[in-house]
Scaffold this active site. Structure first.
Site, mmCIF file in Angstrom:
data_model
loop_
_atom_site.group_PDB
_atom_site.id
_atom_site.type_symbol
_atom_site.label_atom_id
_atom_site.label_comp_id
_atom_site.label_asym_id
_atom_site.label_seq_id
_atom_site.Cartn_x
_atom_site.Cartn_y
_atom_site.Cartn_z
ATOM 1 N N ARG A 17 -5.231 -1.794 10.371
ATOM 2 C CA ARG A 17 -4.706 -2.852 9.512
ATOM 3 C C ARG A 17 -3.220 -3.088 9.814
ATOM 4 O O ARG A 17 -2.409 -2.172 9.646
ATOM 5 C CB ARG A 17 -4.851 -2.420 8.045
ATOM 6 C CG ARG A 17 -4.203 -3.346 7.050
ATOM 7 C CD ARG A 17 -4.148 -2.708 5.662
ATOM 8 N NE ARG A 17 -3.595 -3.644 4.702
ATOM 9 C CZ ARG A 17 -3.192 -3.313 3.485
ATOM 10 N NH1 ARG A 17 -3.295 -2.065 3.077
ATOM 11 N NH2 ARG A 17 -2.700 -4.213 2.678
ATOM 12 N N TYR A 22 1.910 -0.928 8.983
ATOM 13 C CA TYR A 22 1.388 0.331 8.446
ATOM 14 C C TYR A 22 1.216 1.426 9.493
ATOM 15 O O TYR A 22 0.798 2.534 9.156
ATOM 16 C CB TYR A 22 0.049 0.069 7.743
ATOM 17 C CG TYR A 22 0.182 -0.867 6.556
ATOM 18 C CD1 TYR A 22 0.834 -0.454 5.395
ATOM 19 C CD2 TYR A 22 -0.330 -2.168 6.594
ATOM 20 C CE1 TYR A 22 0.978 -1.300 4.313
ATOM 21 C CE2 TYR A 22 -0.195 -3.021 5.506
ATOM 22 C CZ TYR A 22 0.460 -2.581 4.382
ATOM 23 O OH TYR A 22 0.603 -3.426 3.300
ATOM 24 N N ASN A 69 -1.022 5.874 -3.896
ATOM 25 C CA ASN A 69 -0.688 4.574 -3.329
ATOM 26 C C ASN A 69 -1.790 3.631 -3.792
ATOM 27 O O ASN A 69 -2.895 3.633 -3.237
ATOM 28 C CB ASN A 69 -0.621 4.639 -1.803
ATOM 29 C CG ASN A 69 -0.190 3.300 -1.199
ATOM 30 O OD1 ASN A 69 -0.125 2.284 -1.893
ATOM 31 N ND2 ASN A 69 0.099 3.305 0.087
ATOM 32 N N HIS A 75 0.653 -4.018 -7.988
ATOM 33 C CA HIS A 75 1.343 -5.225 -8.439
ATOM 34 C C HIS A 75 0.547 -6.006 -9.483
ATOM 35 O O HIS A 75 1.019 -7.017 -9.985
ATOM 36 C CB HIS A 75 1.629 -6.143 -7.237
ATOM 37 C CG HIS A 75 2.063 -5.409 -6.010
ATOM 38 N ND1 HIS A 75 3.190 -4.614 -5.994
ATOM 39 C CD2 HIS A 75 1.517 -5.314 -4.759
ATOM 40 C CE1 HIS A 75 3.322 -4.077 -4.777
ATOM 41 N NE2 HIS A 75 2.305 -4.478 -4.021
ATOM 42 N N ASP A 82 -1.895 2.100 -17.196
ATOM 43 C CA ASP A 82 -2.269 2.808 -18.433
ATOM 44 C C ASP A 82 -2.839 4.189 -18.131
ATOM 45 O O ASP A 82 -2.572 5.147 -18.861
ATOM 46 C CB ASP A 82 -3.312 2.001 -19.222
ATOM 47 C CG ASP A 82 -2.696 0.903 -20.069
ATOM 48 O OD1 ASP A 82 -1.454 0.848 -20.182
ATOM 49 O OD2 ASP A 82 -3.465 0.085 -20.626
ATOM 50 N N GLU A 93 4.418 7.827 -6.967
ATOM 51 C CA GLU A 93 3.962 6.556 -6.383
ATOM 52 C C GLU A 93 4.522 6.431 -4.962
ATOM 53 O O GLU A 93 5.722 6.641 -4.754
ATOM 54 C CB GLU A 93 4.473 5.411 -7.259
ATOM 55 C CG GLU A 93 4.158 4.028 -6.720
ATOM 56 C CD GLU A 93 4.726 2.916 -7.606
ATOM 57 O OE1 GLU A 93 5.226 3.192 -8.726
ATOM 58 O OE2 GLU A 93 4.689 1.765 -7.151
ATOM 59 N N SER A 97 5.010 0.805 3.363
ATOM 60 C CA SER A 97 5.979 -0.213 3.795
ATOM 61 C C SER A 97 7.080 -0.344 2.747
ATOM 62 O O SER A 97 6.902 0.061 1.591
ATOM 63 C CB SER A 97 5.263 -1.555 3.966
ATOM 64 O OG SER A 97 4.744 -2.002 2.719
HETATM 65 C C1 DQA Z 1 1.273 -0.871 0.067
HETATM 66 C C2 DQA Z 1 2.066 -2.125 -0.272
HETATM 67 C C3 DQA Z 1 1.229 -3.088 -1.083
HETATM 68 O O1 DQA Z 1 1.991 -4.245 -1.386
HETATM 69 C C4 DQA Z 1 0.013 -3.502 -0.278
HETATM 70 O O2 DQA Z 1 -0.788 -4.365 -1.052
HETATM 71 C C5 DQA Z 1 -0.756 -2.357 0.225
HETATM 72 C C6 DQA Z 1 -0.043 -1.209 0.765
HETATM 73 C C7 DQA Z 1 2.057 0.073 0.999
HETATM 74 O O3 DQA Z 1 1.657 1.228 1.096
HETATM 75 O O4 DQA Z 1 3.040 -0.350 1.623
HETATM 76 O O5 DQA Z 1 -1.978 -2.374 0.282
HETATM 77 O O6 DQA Z 1 0.994 -0.160 -1.137
#
Ligand code: DQA
Length: 140
Positions: A17, A22, A69, A75, A82, A93, A97
C-alpha cells in the site's frame, strides 16, 4: 509483560500500500523482528478492517498495554475513542506517516485525548517506540 498491537483498516496491506508513504515492509515481517528483539514480551496482534471488531478487541485484550494504529478510523470513530476511554489498559496511539503533513482531515484524532501518548511519522519504528514507552514504565 504482555502487549497488544492493534492495526485498523488497510494496514493489512502494508508492504504494497502506497510504499512511498508506508514503506515496503509487510507488518508480519516487522512483527517477527519485534518478537525476536523483545523475546521477553508476549505479543498479541490483531488487525481488522472492521470498526466493531476493533472495539471488541480493545475491550477484550488482556494485556499490560496496547499500541493502536486505528488507521482512518482515528479520524472518524467516536466509538473507538469511547472504547479507549473505557478501558483501564493504557493505549499508545501510533501513525506510520506524519498525518500533519497530509490532508487536513488526518490532523484530527478522536483517540489522542484518551491515549497515554501519540507517536506520529516515524514509520513502522513508531510501534517499537510505543513498546519502549511501556517497557520504561514497567522498569520504574
Ligand atoms: C495512518 C494514517 C491514517 O490517516 C490513514 O488513514 C491510515 C494509516 C498511519 O499509520 O499513518 O490508514 O494511521
Amino acid at each position: 509483560m504482555k502487549l497488544g498491537i492493534i492495526n485498523g483498516p488497510n494496514l493489512n496491506l502494508l508492504g504494497t500500500r502506497e510504499p512511498e508513504i508506508y514503506g515496503s515492509l509487510t507488518f508480519e515481517d516487522y512483527l517477527n523482528g519485534l518478537k525476536k528483539k523483545y523475546a521477553e514480551i508476549e505479543f498479541q496482534y490483531f488487525q481488522s478492517n472492521s470498526e466493531p471488531e476493533i472495539i471488541d478487541c480493545i475491550q477484550k485484550m488482556k494485556v499490560d498495554g496496547i499500541v493502536l494504529n486505528a488507521g482512518a478510523f482515528t479520524h472518524t470513530s467516536i466509538a473507538i475513542s469511547d472504547a479507549v476511554m473505557a478501558i483501564e489498559t493504557p493505549v499508545v496511539e501510533v501513525h506510520i506517516s506524519n498525518v500533519h503533513q497530509r490532508e487536513a482531515f488526518r490532523g484530527h484524532s478522536y483517540i489522542s485525548p484518551y491515549a497515554k501518548g501519540v507517536i506520529i511519522g516515524f514509520g513502522l519504528e513508531g510501534y517499537r517506540m510505543g513498546i519502549e514507552s511501556f517497557l520504561s514504565d514497567y522498569l520504574k
